[in-house]
Enzyme design. Sequence first.
Site, PDB file in Angstrom:
ATOM      1  N   SER A 141       7.100  -6.800  -8.260  1.00  0.00           N
ATOM      2  CA  SER A 141       6.931  -7.140  -6.681  1.00  0.00           C
ATOM      3  C   SER A 141       6.011  -8.366  -6.476  1.00  0.00           C
ATOM      4  O   SER A 141       5.206  -8.622  -7.577  1.00  0.00           O
ATOM      5  CB  SER A 141       6.346  -5.770  -5.999  1.00  0.00           C
ATOM      6  N   TYR A 154       0.722   1.397  -4.876  1.00  0.00           N
ATOM      7  CA  TYR A 154       1.697   0.428  -5.037  1.00  0.00           C
ATOM      8  C   TYR A 154       1.432  -0.735  -5.782  1.00  0.00           C
ATOM      9  O   TYR A 154       1.887  -1.288  -6.722  1.00  0.00           O
ATOM     10  CB  TYR A 154       2.618   0.299  -3.849  1.00  0.00           C
TER      11      TYR A 154
END
Length: 259
Positions: A141, A154
């Site tokens: 990401s 995350y």
Amino acid sequence: MRLKNKVALITGSASGIGKEIAIIYAREGAKVAIADLNLEAAEATAREIDPSGEVAIGIAMDVTEEAQVDAGTAKVIETFGALDILVSNAGIQIVAPLVDYEFKKWKKMLAIHLDGAFLTTRAALRQMYKQGSGSIIYMGSVHSKEASKLKAPYVAAKHGLIGLSKVVAKEGAEHGVRANVICPGFVKTPLVEKQIPEQAKELGISEQEVIDTIMLKETVDGEFTTVADVAEAAVFFASFGSNALTGQSLIVSHGWSME
């Protein structure tokens, strides 16, 4: 076709980014295994790609369970005779301020993103080393490079995938295996759509403000990244013609993060 006769295992691919990668891989000539927690959805996606079952199969796989990962990977190899590409894509999102983050949720996030990447990588490498070739692709990401509020586990996990990829690139080199990371910006999948009201509530702003001032503020054009954008990057990594491209991360984010 860029992936003719290649065999790919894609985790979390019954929907979203993983599904689009599976569709594009099959279009480019690969045989694809749709691995997902939801076997029914995985099999439905496989039938959508190839009703005959010759090119696509669905597999039940909880990437945090060692036995399921090993058994699912073995089924792919038994069915298609090889394993050339692993796309470690399975992931979830749970947003909350760090000071309030429940430890069990922290552990769940790390288990899916990092333990899952480790277990699927290990299973894939055992076959790829026998073959003397392979490509492992991690779904990172922009949060592999940057940080945002409310996403501590995350961000930590996605940063960790960069490190794992580099180790796999070094260890796998003598066996013809390369490893790379795709780092998408915000892609409007159910995972992201779920975050919009959650972040609006936590931050006390409107959902549109979440989109405009958090998700897309740093992009060059105010646009979401698409599943097609990410799938094209996955084809690029999987089809690259030599092992020169390994241990790298590619940001696909409309300029949100630049290197």
